[in-house]
Design a protein around this motif. Structure first.
Motif, short mmCIF file in Angstrom:
data_model
loop_
_atom_site.label_atom_id
_atom_site.label_comp_id
_atom_site.label_asym_id
_atom_site.label_seq_id
_atom_site.Cartn_x
_atom_site.Cartn_y
_atom_site.Cartn_z
N LEU A 24 7.70 -30.27 32.06
CA LEU A 24 7.26 -31.50 32.85
C LEU A 24 7.97 -32.48 32.39
O LEU A 24 8.30 -33.59 33.09
CB LEU A 24 5.85 -31.48 32.48
N LEU A 25 8.26 -32.78 30.90
CA LEU A 25 9.02 -34.00 30.63
C LEU A 25 10.50 -34.10 31.24
O LEU A 25 10.76 -35.13 31.22
CB LEU A 25 8.95 -33.98 29.12
N VAL A 28 9.95 -35.41 34.53
CA VAL A 28 9.56 -36.98 34.26
C VAL A 28 10.92 -37.94 34.01
O VAL A 28 11.36 -38.93 34.50
CB VAL A 28 8.65 -37.35 33.11
N ILE A 31 13.16 -38.21 36.89
CA ILE A 31 12.92 -39.13 38.04
C ILE A 31 13.04 -40.37 37.30
O ILE A 31 13.61 -41.40 38.06
CB ILE A 31 11.35 -38.77 38.31
N TYR A 32 12.86 -40.64 36.04
CA TYR A 32 13.06 -42.00 35.52
C TYR A 32 14.58 -42.55 35.31
O TYR A 32 14.93 -43.45 35.65
CB TYR A 32 12.76 -42.00 34.01
N SER A 45 17.63 -34.68 31.10
CA SER A 45 16.58 -33.94 31.74
C SER A 45 17.14 -32.57 32.13
O SER A 45 16.38 -31.45 32.01
CB SER A 45 16.34 -34.76 33.00
#
Length: 333
Positions: A24-25, A28, A31-32, A45
């Protein structure tokens, strides 16, 4: 090869939660990175996501009486035993050379692992079904064999062997396929023991090896024969890490080509034994009748009449059919 049990590996649930968080990280961060237009964050990522997916392969789930034999780049790492949720090196592979072997025996472990990931439910393959090794007590029922007994008579015999694996390392590494190896050793042990015994009790046959004839036979000494078969199999499969718990004869009969002849032989033997008993009883009854007549002085018979009386009584007592009496209304002579 000695078995090495891997201890302290039951932290699979903690690793599962950590890997889900890492996945999940990574999403994130991706997306960031897109929002910040950062290629570096995008690469980070992707690396995090790939690493988390690879590490999922280290999760292992075992139920009671199951084991996994693990190797890392060809080297034996150890064995996972007992129920639990384990985590090991994701590059470890489990071995089970008998995973595709199907014999006439009780079933092995059949389960697959499904886990929830950020991408939905996926078959992460904690370990493929066939690579789990069952430590349960199993039964092998080999096909019936035609074997000549000690007298050369062909007999058909089948056995059921109860067994289990006690050393997974020996079972995997010391033999090519422990199930096929066990089946072959059962066949050879059965042949070695059966050819020592006659089907039925026979004269001048030594089945114990002490140089003296005995009453051992396949039909009458089935418990002793089964124990000798069990011991023979155990000596043969000890190197494969297998323990033989019990062995039992499940089928025993003459081969079809001689079954009819042997049945006639058994019938003839039974008839002879029955006739012998009848004759012994008839002779005793005749002796008793003559002694009673002489004691009571009912009639005085000479040797010729005694012989005739004995003959008549034996015919009546030993005959297959009821005697038809003839009444003599005249004189005694």
């Amino acid at each position: 090869m000695q078995e090495k049990i891997l201890e302290g590996k039951k932290y699979g649930m903690m690793m599962l939660i950590g890997l889900i968080v890492l996945s999940l990280l990574s999403i994130v961060v991706l997306i960031y990175g897109i929002a910040c237009d950062s290629v570096f964050l995008g690469i980070i990522s992707m690396i995090m996501f790939v690493v988390s997916m690879i590490m999922f392969a280290g999760l292992k789930v075992l139920r009671p009486q199951e084991a996994l034999v693990l190797t890392l780049f060809g080297n034996y790492v150890g064995t996972l035993k007992g129920p639990g949720f384990f985590y090991v090196n994701p590059f470890c592979t489990a071995l089970n050379p008998a995973k595709n072997t199907s014999l006439s025996q009780s079933g092995d472990v059949k389960n697959e692992g499904i886990i929830a990931t950020p991408l939905g439910k996926q078959n992460i393959n904690f370990e493929s079904t066939g690579n789990r090794i069952s430590l349960k007590v199993m039964t092998l029922n080999n096909a019936r064999q035609k074997i000549n007994d000690v007298l050369g008579n062909p007999v058909e015999i089948g056995i059921a062997v109860t067994w289990r694996i006690v050393d997974t390392a020996k079972a995997v590494f010391n033999v090519d396929n422990y199930k096929e190896f066990l089946s072959l050793m059962c066949d050879t042990a059965l042949r070695d023991i059966v050819r020592i015994y006659p089907y039925d009790v026979a004269e001048n046959v030594d089945t114990t090896g002490d140089g003296k004839a005995d009453d051992g036979s396949l039909r009458g000494s089935s418990t002793v024969v089964a124990q000798r078969i069990k011991d023979k199999i155990q000596n043969s499969v000890a190197e494969a890490g297998i323990e033989i718990i019990d062995a039992r004869i499940t089928y025993l009969a003459y081969a079809p080509e001689i079954a009819a002849a042997m049945l006639q032989r058994q019938q003839a033997s039974a008839i002879i034994d029955a006739r012998k008993m009848i004759v012994d009883g008839a002779v005793g009854m005749v002796q008793m009748a003559l002694a009673k007549l002489n004691e009571e002085k009912i009639v005085d018979l000479d040797d010729e009449r005694k012989a005739a009386m004995v003959s008549n009584l034996l015919v009546v007592l030993c005959g297959n059919k009821d005697a038809q009496p003839i009444v003599n209304s005249g004189s005694l002579y």
